[in-house]
Design an enzyme around this catalytic site. Sequence first.
Site, PDB file in Angstrom:
ATOM      1  N   ASP A  59       4.768   1.004  12.084  1.00 37.74           N
ATOM      2  CA  ASP A  59       3.574   0.307  11.599  1.00 37.74           C
ATOM      3  C   ASP A  59       3.485  -1.141  12.093  1.00 37.74           C
ATOM      4  OD1 ASP A  59       2.770   2.557  10.304  1.00 37.74           O
ATOM      5  OD2 ASP A  59       3.309   1.896   8.290  1.00 37.74           O
ATOM      6  N   LYS A  61       0.836  -1.211   0.000  1.00 37.30           N
ATOM      7  CA  LYS A  61       0.000   0.000   0.000  1.00 37.30           C
ATOM      8  C   LYS A  61       0.865   1.253   0.000  1.00 37.30           C
ATOM      9  CE  LYS A  61      -1.825   1.698   4.003  1.00 37.30           C
ATOM     10  NZ  LYS A  61      -1.502   3.129   4.150  1.00 37.30           N
ATOM     11  N   ASN A  62       1.853   1.278   0.902  1.00 39.09           N
ATOM     12  CA  ASN A  62       2.632   2.508   1.072  1.00 39.09           C
ATOM     13  C   ASN A  62       3.612   2.762  -0.072  1.00 39.09           C
ATOM     14  OD1 ASN A  62       1.229   3.025   3.360  1.00 39.09           O
ATOM     15  ND2 ASN A  62       2.925   2.696   4.786  1.00 39.09           N
ATOM     16  N   ARG A 110      -8.749  -0.192   4.923  1.00 32.75           N
ATOM     17  CA  ARG A 110      -7.897   0.795   4.252  1.00 32.75           C
ATOM     18  C   ARG A 110      -6.569   0.164   3.850  1.00 32.75           C
ATOM     19  NH1 ARG A 110      -6.458   5.498   7.734  1.00 32.75           N
ATOM     20  NH2 ARG A 110      -5.038   5.580   5.987  1.00 32.75           N
ATOM     21  N   ARG A 150       0.601  15.214  12.942  1.00 33.10           N
ATOM     22  CA  ARG A 150       1.208  14.940  11.634  1.00 33.10           C
ATOM     23  C   ARG A 150       1.282  16.158  10.702  1.00 33.10           C
ATOM     24  NH1 ARG A 150      -1.055   9.097   9.751  1.00 33.10           N
ATOM     25  NH2 ARG A 150       0.832   8.974   8.528  1.00 33.10           N
ATOM     26  N   CYS A 180      -4.847  13.330  12.818  1.00 32.16           N
ATOM     27  CA  CYS A 180      -5.531  12.047  12.723  1.00 32.16           C
ATOM     28  C   CYS A 180      -5.364  11.351  14.061  1.00 32.16           C
ATOM     29  CB  CYS A 180      -4.970  11.207  11.585  1.00 32.16           C
ATOM     30  SG  CYS A 180      -3.271  10.766  11.824  1.00 32.16           S
TER      31      CYS A 180
HETATM   32  C1  UD1 Z   1       4.332   7.132   6.344  1.00 30.15           C
HETATM   33  C2  UD1 Z   1       3.477   5.890   6.191  1.00 30.15           C
HETATM   34  C3  UD1 Z   1       2.973   5.425   7.546  1.00 30.15           C
HETATM   35  C4  UD1 Z   1       4.147   5.234   8.520  1.00 30.15           C
HETATM   36  C5  UD1 Z   1       5.026   6.485   8.554  1.00 30.15           C
HETATM   37  C6  UD1 Z   1       6.286   6.301   9.363  1.00 30.15           C
HETATM   38  C7  UD1 Z   1       2.493   6.110   4.000  1.00 30.15           C
HETATM   39  C8  UD1 Z   1       1.294   6.366   3.176  1.00 30.15           C
HETATM   40  N1  UD1 Z   1       2.367   6.200   5.322  1.00 30.15           N
HETATM   41  O1  UD1 Z   1       3.506   8.172   6.864  1.00 30.15           O
HETATM   42  O2  UD1 Z   1       2.282   4.191   7.381  1.00 30.15           O
HETATM   43  O3  UD1 Z   1       3.648   4.985   9.806  1.00 30.15           O
HETATM   44  O4  UD1 Z   1       5.421   6.852   7.217  1.00 30.15           O
HETATM   45  O5  UD1 Z   1       7.016   5.225   8.906  1.00 30.15           O
HETATM   46  O6  UD1 Z   1       3.550   5.776   3.476  1.00 30.15           O
HETATM   47  N2  UD1 Z   1       6.572  15.149  10.319  1.00 30.15           N
HETATM   48  C9  UD1 Z   1       6.718  16.497  10.573  1.00 30.15           C
HETATM   49  N3  UD1 Z   1       6.673  17.372   9.515  1.00 30.15           N
HETATM   50  C10 UD1 Z   1       6.491  16.943   8.225  1.00 30.15           C
HETATM   51  C11 UD1 Z   1       6.339  15.559   7.986  1.00 30.15           C
HETATM   52  C12 UD1 Z   1       6.400  14.682   9.054  1.00 30.15           C
HETATM   53  O7  UD1 Z   1       6.887  16.917  11.717  1.00 30.15           O
HETATM   54  O8  UD1 Z   1       6.442  17.777   7.318  1.00 30.15           O
HETATM   55  C13 UD1 Z   1       6.613  14.177  11.461  1.00 30.15           C
HETATM   56  C14 UD1 Z   1       5.292  13.423  11.635  1.00 30.15           C
HETATM   57  O9  UD1 Z   1       4.353  14.138  12.397  1.00 30.15           O
HETATM   58  C15 UD1 Z   1       5.771  12.160  12.323  1.00 30.15           C
HETATM   59  C16 UD1 Z   1       7.163  11.930  11.706  1.00 30.15           C
HETATM   60  O10 UD1 Z   1       7.546  13.173  11.144  1.00 30.15           O
HETATM   61  O11 UD1 Z   1       5.903  12.393  13.697  1.00 30.15           O
HETATM   62  C17 UD1 Z   1       7.208  10.864  10.634  1.00 30.15           C
HETATM   63  O12 UD1 Z   1       6.171  11.087   9.700  1.00 30.15           O
HETATM   64  P1  UD1 Z   1       6.288  10.636   8.173  1.00 30.15           P
HETATM   65  O13 UD1 Z   1       7.485   9.769   7.994  1.00 30.15           O
HETATM   66  O14 UD1 Z   1       6.179  11.835   7.308  1.00 30.15           O
HETATM   67  O15 UD1 Z   1       4.974   9.745   8.020  1.00 30.15           O
HETATM   68  P2  UD1 Z   1       3.989   9.688   6.793  1.00 30.15           P
HETATM   69  O16 UD1 Z   1       4.727   9.905   5.514  1.00 30.15           O
HETATM   70  O17 UD1 Z   1       2.809  10.550   7.083  1.00 30.15           O
END
Ligand code: UD1
Length: 420
Positions: free
Chosen positions: A307, A22-23, A399, A122, A117
């Site tokens: 995850d 999925k990811n 999902r 996030r 969420c």
């Molecule tokens: C992706 C995965 C999710 C997984 C996560 C971490 C997908 C669709 N989802 O989510 O399943 O749990 O990686 O491995 O691939 N953050 C900030 N600022 C930003 C972006 C992120 O502060 O601009 C923080 C987030 O709040 C979080 C951390 O960084 O605490 C990691 O988030 P991120 O790696 O971006 O997760 P996702 O890409 O949303």
Amino acid sequence: MDKFIITGGGPLQGELRISGSKNAALPILAATLLADGIVSLGNVPRLNDISTMVALLKTLGLAIEVGDEGKVSVDASHVTSTTAPYDLVKTMRASILVLGPLLARFGEANVSFPGGCAIGSRPVDIHLRGLEAMGAHIEIDGGYIRAKTNGRLKGAHILMDIVTVGGTENLLMAAVLAEGRTILENAAREPEIVDLAHMLVAMGAKIEGIGTATLTVDGVTSLRGCEYEVMPDRIETGTYLVAAAATRGKVRLTATRADILEAVLIKLEEAGAHLEVGDNWIELDMQGRRPKAVNIRTAPYPAFPTDMQSQFMAMNAVAEGTGTVTETIFENRLVQVSELNRMDAHILLEGNTAIVKGVERLKAAPVMASDLRASASLVIAALVADGSTLIDRIYHIDRGYESIEAKFHTLGADIRRVRQ
Ligand code: UD1
């Protein structure tokens, strides 16, 4: 809202085929926006999140055909809109992944601002800061991120101060069509990013350092269509392995890879599992023994994935001894603790650490799914509980897990969907 009724039983046993990731499929679908030609994808899982991404791309004007056996073909030659509307983004945060590609190819993008969420706030500040460094002008207006650029984006040196999966993907997809060289530092190294990068290279992108924390991208003026097979889902793989370990079972998973989930396999071995792996399969055998409790600490790849922590928490709940689960990526991702405790688990929460004291068997109770992976832990807990557990709000599971009841049936589980 559909519910599951799961009656706990004996060991899971059998063989099943793992679906596409999925990811990986989500950013790869978003990346089709960058291509002048047709992109033909294989091994795309059938999941609600994928349907949401397909619906979003159709809203933008793309012609998409979803075929059998994971085949999806996307033609992005006619894009009629650059707006990702609130209705779709609110159901799936990963919709933000169209921001980079839209901006890079069409010079503008309006994407509804993703809210918080269940697992935390996030933010997307790192995505936005990176795009600004590449010359984009960004405003937040009326709940939308409105991004524009005069001409092409410009290559830039970008250091991401937090390791972010989505941020790395968005900036990588923007950089491949930017003018000049972009260097992304402290990039996430998750296998799904590697998969996305390989797909971009198949479209003609120039990327060095794939799989490392420094990605060097030399922008090109256009990208072509390609054929690409999405990688196996490492989290689905891990979930079935942990379910088998918790139930003292023996399973063989095919169409998957061991090299993308080493941290998980190490912990399963520590829990007492016997593992055998081949090129595209993994076999786990508990030899009828109760798992031993393990300590887990989540961190960016290649460390233990966030995850997978909730599934290990469910296993620890019936393991021999006491294990801890520490979550360092998301602020509110131990939400399953109170639901597991309703099933007679002995879990104490201290800050971002859950201390799990194993009991011989859990007890069925009505519980509620709250996010995708937390829901998976409830399914595992129900499999090792006496009685029938009712799990409400399983749309969270749909999902991210393809044909979950059919797959658990294959392994001998008693799991029934109640449609409402
Ligand atoms: C992706 C995965 C999710 C997984 C996560 C971490 C997908 C669709 N989802 O989510 O399943 O749990 O990686 O491995 O691939 N953050 C900030 N600022 C930003 C972006 C992120 O502060 O601009 C923080 C987030 O709040 C979080 C951390 O960084 O605490 C990691 O988030 P991120 O790696 O971006 O997760 P996702 O890409 O949303």
